[in-house]
Design a protein around this motif. Structure first.
Motif, short mmCIF file in Angstrom:
data_model
loop_
_atom_site.label_atom_id
_atom_site.label_comp_id
_atom_site.label_asym_id
_atom_site.label_seq_id
_atom_site.Cartn_x
_atom_site.Cartn_y
_atom_site.Cartn_z
N GLY A 134 50.13 39.04 43.92
CA GLY A 134 48.80 39.39 43.45
C GLY A 134 47.78 38.48 44.08
N PRO A 135 46.71 39.04 44.66
CA PRO A 135 45.71 38.20 45.34
C PRO A 135 45.01 37.22 44.40
CG PRO A 135 44.97 40.48 45.16
CD PRO A 135 46.40 40.47 44.76
N GLY A 136 44.85 37.59 43.12
CA GLY A 136 44.21 36.69 42.17
C GLY A 136 45.01 35.43 41.95
N TYR A 137 46.34 35.61 41.76
CA TYR A 137 47.19 34.43 41.56
C TYR A 137 47.26 33.62 42.85
CZ TYR A 137 51.17 31.49 40.48
OH TYR A 137 51.96 30.39 40.27
N ALA A 138 47.40 34.29 43.98
CA ALA A 138 47.48 33.59 45.27
C ALA A 138 46.22 32.75 45.51
CB ALA A 138 47.65 34.61 46.40
N ALA A 139 45.05 33.32 45.19
CA ALA A 139 43.80 32.59 45.38
C ALA A 139 43.71 31.39 44.43
CB ALA A 139 42.61 33.52 45.17
N SER A 140 44.18 31.55 43.19
CA SER A 140 44.07 30.47 42.21
C SER A 140 44.96 29.29 42.58
CB SER A 140 44.40 30.98 40.81
OG SER A 140 45.77 31.33 40.69
N PHE A 399 35.01 29.34 45.80
CA PHE A 399 34.21 30.19 46.68
C PHE A 399 34.99 30.54 47.95
CE2 PHE A 399 30.95 28.29 44.00
CZ PHE A 399 30.08 29.36 43.79
N ILE A 400 35.70 29.55 48.49
CA ILE A 400 36.47 29.79 49.72
C ILE A 400 37.61 30.76 49.45
CG2 ILE A 400 37.97 28.70 51.43
CD1 ILE A 400 36.18 26.18 51.08
N ALA A 401 38.36 30.52 48.36
CA ALA A 401 39.49 31.39 48.02
C ALA A 401 39.00 32.80 47.69
CB ALA A 401 40.27 30.81 46.84
N SER A 402 37.84 32.90 47.05
CA SER A 402 37.28 34.21 46.73
C SER A 402 36.92 34.98 48.00
CB SER A 402 36.03 34.05 45.85
OG SER A 402 35.41 35.29 45.62
N GLY A 403 36.33 34.26 48.96
CA GLY A 403 35.96 34.91 50.21
C GLY A 403 37.17 35.41 50.99
N ILE A 404 38.26 34.66 50.94
CA ILE A 404 39.47 35.05 51.68
C ILE A 404 40.18 36.20 50.99
CG2 ILE A 404 41.77 34.28 52.43
CD1 ILE A 404 40.55 31.44 52.68
N SER A 405 40.29 36.13 49.65
CA SER A 405 41.08 37.11 48.90
C SER A 405 40.31 38.36 48.51
CB SER A 405 41.64 36.46 47.63
OG SER A 405 40.58 36.09 46.75
N GLY A 406 38.98 38.25 48.44
CA GLY A 406 38.18 39.37 47.98
C GLY A 406 38.18 39.52 46.47
N ILE A 407 38.70 38.54 45.75
CA ILE A 407 38.74 38.54 44.28
C ILE A 407 37.54 37.75 43.76
CG2 ILE A 407 40.11 37.96 42.24
CD1 ILE A 407 41.37 40.08 44.00
N SER A 408 36.96 38.21 42.66
CA SER A 408 35.76 37.54 42.12
C SER A 408 36.10 36.12 41.66
CB SER A 408 35.20 38.33 40.93
OG SER A 408 36.07 38.26 39.82
N ILE A 409 35.08 35.27 41.72
CA ILE A 409 35.24 33.87 41.32
C ILE A 409 35.65 33.77 39.85
CG2 ILE A 409 33.99 31.71 40.94
CD1 ILE A 409 32.41 32.33 43.48
N GLU A 410 35.12 34.67 39.02
CA GLU A 410 35.44 34.64 37.58
C GLU A 410 36.94 34.86 37.35
OE1 GLU A 410 31.24 35.42 38.18
OE2 GLU A 410 33.03 36.44 38.94
N ARG A 411 37.52 35.82 38.05
CA ARG A 411 38.95 36.10 37.89
C ARG A 411 39.80 34.95 38.41
NH1 ARG A 411 40.47 41.70 40.44
NH2 ARG A 411 42.54 40.99 39.74
N ILE A 412 39.41 34.40 39.53
CA ILE A 412 40.17 33.25 40.08
C ILE A 412 40.07 32.06 39.14
CG2 ILE A 412 40.37 31.66 42.01
CD1 ILE A 412 39.24 33.82 43.81
N SER A 413 38.87 31.83 38.57
CA SER A 413 38.67 30.70 37.67
C SER A 413 39.59 30.78 36.46
CB SER A 413 37.21 30.64 37.20
OG SER A 413 36.33 30.51 38.29
N LEU A 414 39.72 31.97 35.87
CA LEU A 414 40.59 32.14 34.71
C LEU A 414 42.04 31.87 35.07
CD1 LEU A 414 39.04 35.36 33.10
CD2 LEU A 414 38.98 33.02 32.18
N ARG A 415 42.47 32.34 36.25
CA ARG A 415 43.85 32.14 36.66
C ARG A 415 44.13 30.69 37.09
NH1 ARG A 415 42.69 37.30 37.22
NH2 ARG A 415 44.31 38.91 37.16
N ALA A 416 43.06 29.95 37.39
CA ALA A 416 43.22 28.56 37.81
C ALA A 416 43.25 27.59 36.64
CB ALA A 416 42.09 28.17 38.77
N ILE A 417 42.92 28.06 35.43
CA ILE A 417 42.88 27.16 34.27
C ILE A 417 44.22 26.46 34.02
CG2 ILE A 417 42.66 27.11 31.74
CD1 ILE A 417 40.39 29.15 32.01
N PRO A 418 45.37 27.17 34.02
CA PRO A 418 46.64 26.47 33.81
C PRO A 418 46.90 25.37 34.85
CG PRO A 418 46.95 28.83 33.56
CD PRO A 418 45.57 28.63 34.11
#
Length: 446
Positions: A134-140, A399-418
């Protein structure tokens, strides 16, 4: 201490930040207003700014930035990442673990969190997405692991911390209570950062394994192959040798961190042009352009932050703040919790280098009064600020991971919390056990 001066200095600084002024402008204007209030000649600002960039250790800053840019252009970073990916295999969360290890390797040549995220993310985020992570998990996981770039030496924030702390002497009462403190040097900070970097990476690897086990991410379809690892190691030999040359020379005492940065540049030019033959004049010019932009941006912040910090020190603001904190509690672990909590919050809103230059004059006296080794304090500070790269609203890695993955910063931020929670736990472990930071420098005679 003049309380009105503090109100003017910090009030104008935060007021300008709220209005949207760049950090450099906010620091410079606040310092100018304070100097006018004190009756100082504004030309003193120019003298302070000039002296702040006249130190030999500061030459390591643009040199390491250039070395990292050249290594990416020369193909060294790609080979480091390929070697890390070869270790993934079919294990649970294998590609996520490979991403963390790739950031660990690349951090040993870049010294920058965003640079590490960009270099590793360009290859690993698409690879993880293809394997079903999943791109969201990969970006986080990439945004979280990118913060290792400033912990694993050589580290640009360590250079700035070393320069900021070198001129500060422990208060006489701290020496009377705790004895003579070890001096701060950039070489010592580099050595001290190795084991804490491993601890931070261990926390991310553990969280990656737990989350991938819950989600059922089992790694690649290919079995683990020593032949593949050996092949990746063979093709990436000169890339893997780069951190050994850089850090080995520093640790053995053959050259200083500044000299090591120059050696890294010439090593990369030789490997990229002669051995890999991927580096041409156009890419070298592009790397120089990147270095000029980044180094100029950092030096502008350094100008303004040096003046800001000098005003604080000359008016004994750090001593008053240290006394105020120690009047609340003298429990070492409570002090650490307060310091780490404050750094986590500030790191969400301010650039790492600016935070270091502003807060070292304020917080280091507190560390001295509590008997905390300044090198240990510096490592904990940098580890804590590395979390800011993956937390909004500033979160450069997001911002960098969002630009590469195309996933919104909000979604990446939530997945990065753990991952942020795992990092904070690792930071408290590093803070609670000074030997993690200080054992290696002491063993090497620093």
């Amino acid at each position: 201490m003049d309380s009105l001066l503090i109100e003017i200095l910090f009030g104008s600084f935060f007021g300008l930040l709220i209005l949207g002024a760049p950090i450099t402008v906010a620091l410079g204007v606040a310092s100018l207003i304070a100097m006018l209030y004190l009756g100082d000649n504004p030309i003193k600002m120019v003298q302070m700014a000039w002296s702040s960039v006249g130190s030999f250790p500061l030459m390591a800053l643009p040199a390491f930035i250039l070395a990292g840019a050249l290594m990416e252009a020369a193909g060294l970073s790609r080979r480091l990442i390929a070697f890390a990916e070869s270790l993934a295999g079919p294990f649970t969360g294998g590609l996520g673990a490979a991403t963390v290890m790739a950031c660990l390797f690349f951090g040993a040549i870049s010294g920058s969190g965003p640079a590490t995220t960009a270099a590793v993310g360009m290859l690993m985020i698409p690879a993880m997405a293809r394997q079903g992570y999943g791109p969201g998990y990969a970006a986080s996981v990439t945004a979280a692991a990118g913060g290792l770039g400033i912990i694993i030496p050589p580290s640009i924030p360590m250079v700035i911390f070393g320069i900021s702390a070198m001129g500060m002497q422990p208060p006489p009462e701290a020496i009377e209570a705790h004895g003579v403190f070890q001096s701060v040097s950039i070489s010592k900070l580099f050595i001290a950062g190795v084991l804490p970097g491993v601890v931070m990476a261990g926390g991310l690897l553990t969280m990656n394994y737990i989350r991938c086990r819950i989600r059922g991410f089992h790694g690649s379809d290919e079995p683990f192959s020593l032949r593949r690892v050996a092949s990746a190691g063979y093709h990436g030999f000169w890339a893997l040798l780069a951190p050994v040359v850089i850090l080995g020379g520093i640790y053995s005492g053959y050259f200083t961190p500044t000299e090591a940065a120059i050696v890294a540049i010439f090593y990369t030019l030789f490997v990229g042009a002669v051995i890999y033959r991927e580096l041409d004049v156009r890419q070298v010019i592009k790397a120089l352009d990147t270095t000029t932009w980044l180094a100029g941006r950092v030096l502008l912040v350094l100008f303004a932050a040096t003046i800001f910090g000098r005003i604080l020190v000359e008016n004994d603001v750090p001593g008053v703040i240290a006394g105020g904190i120690l009047s609340l509690t003298d429990n070492l672990y409570v002090i650490w919790a307060m310091v780490i909590g404050l750094l986590l919050i500030i790191g969400m809103f301010m650039e790492t280098l600016a935070v270091i230059m502003i807060l070292v004059p304020v917080m280091l006296p507190v560390a001295y009064m509590m008997g905390i080794d300044p090198v240990h304090f510096g490592i904990v500070m940098i580890c804590t600020l590395s979390v800011g790269f993956q937390t909004p609203p500033l979160g450069e890695n997001l911002f960098i991971a969002s630009g590469i993955s195309g996933i919104s910063i909000e979604r990446i931020s939530l997945r990065a919390i753990p991952f942020a929670i795992a990092s904070v736990i690792a930071i408290f472990i590093i803070a609670s056990f000074p030997a993690i930071s200080l054992w290696l420098p002491r063993m090497m005679g620093y």
